[in-house]
Design an enzyme around this catalytic site. Structure first.
Site: not given
Ligand code: AMP
Length: 230
Positions: A16, A91, A129, A162, A173
């Site tokens: 994404k 999400r 990554r 990360r 996740r």
């Molecule tokens: P991402 O970079 O999109 O993989 O997001 C990293 C982390 O941020 C996720 O594992 C969640 O802990 C938090 N996070 C990001 N977007 C959301 C969302 N829409 N709702 C809840 N937690 C989020």
């Protein structure tokens, strides 16, 4: 042209963020990544950042209201006037419901792009990554390794992983995705959002970006293009 709203949907590691960057650079629309916004707050160490740091490190989801308010504030900024692209939001079904109410009020009709990727590929991708903490460049040790091991090609900074890309956390996740996020697709169907499935397992990202642009043009007509990279 209607104000485009693209929802890039898919499991963590489905590409994404990569697609969002291609589309942001080629179409004049804002990129809203809730993960990036939250990570900025964690780095800044403000109150919200301190609240969510532990949740993010363990691969859990931040509370719906917290994320929703970040998105609402972000969508009001001037750079979203030509449209915006949501990466990592919604999400949960609750977030999706709140978003659909907001879009209804603003008369915005979204397009959902569902990036489907095999879970084994995701696990391999996320464990390889690496990121540059200075410029944000993203590398992958198997498919797009830096020229010099562990160092950013662009600015020479030492690359980092990360916290939530550690193997145990990646599994958590993916479980959170299955439990909380996958049901959002049914919600999208129930409100008649068009959903396009795109196979993101083996094709090069630039090819996937081209397919997505064609879908966007079909829905919104010709979109303003800046530099054509995709
Ligand atoms: P991402 O970079 O999109 O993989 O997001 C990293 C982390 O941020 C996720 O594992 C969640 O802990 C938090 N996070 C990001 N977007 C959301 C969302 N829409 N709702 C809840 N937690 C989020």
């Amino acid at each position: 042209m209607n104000r485009p709203c693209l929802i890039l949907f898919g499991p963590p590691g489905s590409g994404k963020g990569t697609q969002a960057k291609f589309l942001r650079d080629t179409l004049q629309i804002a990129h809203i990544s809730t993960g990036d916004m939250l990570r900025e707050r964690v780095s800044a160490g403000d109150e919200l950042g301190r609240e969510v740091a532990g949740i993010m490190k363990s691969g859990g989801l931040v509370p719906d209201e917290t994320v929703y308010h970040l998105v609402v504030d972000r969508i009001e900024r001037p750079d979203c006037a030509n449209g915006f692209l949501l990466d990592g939001f919604p999400r949960t079904v609750k977030q999706a419901r709140l978003l659909s109410e907001l879009l209804d009020v603003q008369g915005i009709s979204p397009l959902v792009i569902f990036l489907k990727v095999d879970y084994n590929v995701i696990i391999a991708r996320l464990s390889g990554r690496r990121l540059c903490p200075t410029c944000g460049a993203v590398y992958n040790l198997s498919s797009s390794a830096p020229e010099e091991a562990k160092v950013c090609d662009l600015d020479g900074t030492r690359l980092v992983s990360r916290d939530d890309d550690r193997p145990g956390v990646v599994l958590d996740r993916l479980k959170a995705y299955e439990r909380e996020t996958a049901p959002v697709l049914d919600f999208f169907r129930s409100v008649n959002y068009p959903i396009f499935e795109v196979d993101g397992t083996s094709r090069p990202p630039v090819e996937i970006a081209r397919e997505i642009r064609i879908l966007i043009e079909k829905k919104y007509g010709s979109v303003p293009v800046s530099v054509s990279k995709a």
